[in-house]
Enzyme design. Structure first.
Site, PDB file in Angstrom:
ATOM      1  CB  SER A  38      79.295 107.403 -65.759  1.00 33.97           C
ATOM      2  OG  SER A  38      78.370 106.695 -65.818  1.00 33.97           O
ATOM      3  CG  ASP A  45      70.622 108.438 -58.758  1.00 28.34           C
ATOM      4  OD1 ASP A  45      70.388 108.114 -57.436  1.00 28.34           O
ATOM      5  OD2 ASP A  45      70.493 109.896 -58.902  1.00 28.34           O
ATOM      6  CG  ASP A  49      66.422 107.286 -56.211  1.00 27.18           C
ATOM      7  OD1 ASP A  49      67.027 106.486 -55.400  1.00 27.18           O
ATOM      8  OD2 ASP A  49      67.109 108.584 -56.390  1.00 27.18           O
TER       9      ASP A  49
END
Length: 196
Positions: A38, A45, A49
Protein backbone atom coordinates in the site's frame (compact mmCIF):
# COMPACT_ATOMS: atom_id res chain seq x y z
CA UNK A 1 32.92 11.01 20.81
CA UNK A 2 31.72 8.48 23.35
CA UNK A 3 34.75 8.31 25.62
CA UNK A 4 33.38 8.82 29.13
CA UNK A 5 31.36 6.57 31.41
CA UNK A 6 29.01 9.49 32.04
CA UNK A 7 27.77 9.48 28.44
CA UNK A 8 24.00 8.98 28.35
CA UNK A 9 24.30 6.82 25.24
CA UNK A 10 27.52 4.85 25.51
CA UNK A 11 26.94 2.02 23.05
CA UNK A 12 30.43 0.68 23.37
CA UNK A 13 30.06 -0.07 27.10
CA UNK A 14 26.83 -2.02 26.57
CA UNK A 15 27.56 -4.47 23.73
CA UNK A 16 24.72 -6.84 24.64
CA UNK A 17 22.07 -4.11 24.50
CA UNK A 18 23.62 -2.62 21.39
CA UNK A 19 23.58 -5.94 19.55
CA UNK A 20 19.90 -6.35 20.40
CA UNK A 21 19.06 -2.85 19.14
CA UNK A 22 21.07 -3.31 15.94
CA UNK A 23 19.61 -6.78 15.43
CA UNK A 24 16.11 -5.32 15.77
CA UNK A 25 16.96 -2.71 13.14
CA UNK A 26 18.13 -5.45 10.81
CA UNK A 27 14.86 -7.33 11.36
CA UNK A 28 12.96 -4.13 10.49
CA UNK A 29 14.80 -4.03 7.17
CA UNK A 30 13.78 -7.62 6.43
CA UNK A 31 10.19 -7.03 7.64
CA UNK A 32 9.60 -3.99 5.43
CA UNK A 33 9.88 -6.08 2.27
CA UNK A 34 6.54 -7.64 3.22
CA UNK A 35 4.55 -4.47 3.92
CA UNK A 36 4.95 -2.61 0.62
CA UNK A 37 1.45 -3.48 -0.59
CA UNK A 38 0.00 0.00 0.00
CA UNK A 39 1.00 3.64 -0.02
CA UNK A 40 1.49 3.47 3.72
CA UNK A 41 3.58 0.33 3.27
CA UNK A 42 5.79 2.08 0.71
CA UNK A 43 6.34 5.01 3.08
CA UNK A 44 6.97 2.62 5.98
CA UNK A 45 9.50 0.84 3.76
CA UNK A 46 11.44 4.04 3.20
CA UNK A 47 11.25 5.12 6.83
CA UNK A 48 12.42 1.78 8.26
CA UNK A 49 15.29 1.69 5.76
CA UNK A 50 16.47 5.14 6.71
CA UNK A 51 16.08 4.61 10.46
CA UNK A 52 17.87 1.28 10.60
CA UNK A 53 20.73 2.52 8.43
CA UNK A 54 20.97 5.77 10.40
CA UNK A 55 21.21 3.89 13.70
CA UNK A 56 23.96 1.64 12.44
CA UNK A 57 25.95 4.47 10.89
CA UNK A 58 25.70 6.73 13.94
CA UNK A 59 26.90 3.95 16.23
CA UNK A 60 29.78 3.11 13.88
CA UNK A 61 30.75 6.78 13.65
CA UNK A 62 31.39 6.67 17.39
CA UNK A 63 33.50 3.51 17.22
CA UNK A 64 35.80 4.03 14.23
CA UNK A 65 38.22 6.62 12.92
CA UNK A 66 37.54 8.64 10.82
CA UNK A 67 33.93 9.02 11.95
CA UNK A 68 33.18 11.38 9.07
CA UNK A 69 33.06 8.41 6.69
CA UNK A 70 29.97 7.00 8.38
CA UNK A 71 28.30 10.39 8.77
CA UNK A 72 28.92 11.10 5.07
CA UNK A 73 27.34 7.76 4.14
CA UNK A 74 24.36 8.68 6.32
CA UNK A 75 23.99 12.06 4.62
CA UNK A 76 24.24 10.46 1.17
CA UNK A 77 21.62 7.84 2.06
CA UNK A 78 19.09 10.32 3.41
CA UNK A 79 19.66 12.99 0.75
CA UNK A 80 19.45 10.61 -2.19
CA UNK A 81 16.27 8.94 -0.96
CA UNK A 82 14.57 12.18 0.04
CA UNK A 83 15.31 13.71 -3.36
CA UNK A 84 14.11 10.53 -5.08
CA UNK A 85 10.81 10.58 -3.17
CA UNK A 86 10.29 14.30 -3.82
CA UNK A 87 11.10 14.06 -7.53
CA UNK A 88 8.68 11.11 -7.78
CA UNK A 89 5.98 13.33 -6.27
CA UNK A 90 6.78 16.18 -8.70
CA UNK A 91 6.74 14.00 -11.79
CA UNK A 92 3.48 12.29 -10.82
CA UNK A 93 4.89 8.76 -10.67
CA UNK A 94 3.21 6.29 -8.37
CA UNK A 95 6.44 4.82 -6.99
CA UNK A 96 9.93 6.08 -6.27
CA UNK A 97 11.11 2.79 -7.77
CA UNK A 98 9.77 3.69 -11.23
CA UNK A 99 13.05 4.53 -12.97
CA UNK A 100 12.42 3.11 -16.45
CA UNK A 101 13.19 6.49 -18.00
CA UNK A 102 16.62 6.76 -16.32
CA UNK A 103 19.70 6.85 -18.53
CA UNK A 104 21.74 4.85 -15.99
CA UNK A 105 21.70 1.10 -16.61
CA UNK A 106 22.87 0.46 -13.03
CA UNK A 107 20.04 2.54 -11.59
CA UNK A 108 17.49 0.71 -13.76
CA UNK A 109 19.03 -2.66 -12.85
CA UNK A 110 18.86 -1.83 -9.14
CA UNK A 111 15.18 -0.88 -9.07
CA UNK A 112 14.22 -3.33 -11.83
CA UNK A 113 15.64 -6.43 -10.17
CA UNK A 114 14.43 -7.08 -6.63
CA UNK A 115 17.11 -9.70 -6.00
CA UNK A 116 19.91 -7.28 -6.89
CA UNK A 117 18.28 -4.55 -4.79
CA UNK A 118 17.91 -6.92 -1.84
CA UNK A 119 21.53 -8.04 -2.18
CA UNK A 120 22.78 -4.43 -2.13
CA UNK A 121 20.57 -3.38 0.80
CA UNK A 122 21.31 -6.44 2.91
CA UNK A 123 25.03 -6.18 2.07
CA UNK A 124 25.10 -2.70 3.61
CA UNK A 125 23.38 -3.79 6.79
CA UNK A 126 25.48 -6.97 7.09
CA UNK A 127 28.72 -5.05 6.53
CA UNK A 128 27.76 -2.51 9.18
CA UNK A 129 26.84 -5.25 11.66
CA UNK A 130 30.14 -7.05 10.98
CA UNK A 131 32.05 -3.82 11.56
CA UNK A 132 30.22 -3.37 14.84
CA UNK A 133 31.01 -6.94 15.84
CA UNK A 134 34.72 -6.54 15.01
CA UNK A 135 35.37 -3.30 16.88
CA UNK A 136 37.72 -3.74 19.83
CA UNK A 137 38.17 -0.16 21.03
CA UNK A 138 36.96 3.31 20.18
CA UNK A 139 40.07 4.44 18.37
CA UNK A 140 40.37 1.84 15.65
CA UNK A 141 40.89 2.91 12.09
CA UNK A 142 38.28 1.57 9.71
CA UNK A 143 40.76 0.70 6.97
CA UNK A 144 42.91 -1.30 9.39
CA UNK A 145 39.97 -3.38 10.63
CA UNK A 146 38.69 -4.12 7.12
CA UNK A 147 42.10 -4.99 5.66
CA UNK A 148 43.20 -7.17 8.58
CA UNK A 149 39.95 -9.14 8.53
CA UNK A 150 39.89 -9.59 4.76
CA UNK A 151 43.36 -11.18 5.00
CA UNK A 152 42.08 -13.89 7.33
CA UNK A 153 40.48 -17.02 5.97
CA UNK A 154 37.19 -17.31 7.81
CA UNK A 155 33.46 -17.28 7.26
CA UNK A 156 33.32 -13.73 8.62
CA UNK A 157 35.96 -12.47 6.17
CA UNK A 158 34.14 -14.20 3.28
CA UNK A 159 30.88 -12.56 4.36
CA UNK A 160 32.62 -9.20 4.67
CA UNK A 161 34.20 -9.53 1.23
CA UNK A 162 30.93 -10.46 -0.46
CA UNK A 163 29.13 -7.63 1.36
CA UNK A 164 31.68 -5.04 0.23
CA UNK A 165 30.65 -5.41 -3.43
CA UNK A 166 26.94 -4.92 -2.66
CA UNK A 167 27.77 -2.03 -0.33
CA UNK A 168 29.88 -0.29 -2.99
CA UNK A 169 27.17 -0.78 -5.62
CA UNK A 170 24.60 0.73 -3.24
CA UNK A 171 26.73 3.83 -2.64
CA UNK A 172 27.22 4.34 -6.39
CA UNK A 173 23.46 3.93 -6.88
CA UNK A 174 22.80 6.50 -4.13
CA UNK A 175 24.98 9.02 -5.98
CA UNK A 176 23.21 8.25 -9.28
CA UNK A 177 19.84 8.51 -7.54
CA UNK A 178 20.71 11.89 -6.03
CA UNK A 179 21.88 13.23 -9.42
CA UNK A 180 18.88 11.83 -11.32
CA UNK A 181 16.38 13.13 -8.76
CA UNK A 182 18.05 16.54 -8.64
CA UNK A 183 17.89 16.74 -12.45
CA UNK A 184 14.18 15.84 -12.33
CA UNK A 185 13.52 18.65 -9.82
CA UNK A 186 15.40 21.17 -11.98
CA UNK A 187 13.56 20.00 -15.10
CA UNK A 188 10.25 20.39 -13.28
CA UNK A 189 11.14 24.00 -12.40
CA UNK A 190 12.18 24.76 -15.99
CA UNK A 191 8.95 23.32 -17.41
CA UNK A 192 6.90 25.17 -14.82
CA UNK A 193 8.64 28.44 -15.71
CA UNK A 194 7.99 27.93 -19.44
CA UNK A 195 4.29 27.24 -18.81
CA UNK A 196 3.91 30.57 -16.99
Amino acid sequence: MLKTKESWLNWYDQPSLTKKVLGSNFLLVVFHWYVMLSTFGAVLDMVTDRISTACLLVVLSQLYKPSLIFLSLLALDIASHWLQMYSTFLTGKTSHKDVKDSSSWLFRAYYGNRMFMAYCCVSCEVLYLILFYLVENQTQKLVDVISSNLQKISLLSLLMGSSLFGWAAKQIINVIQMKTASDACVLYDIEKKHKN
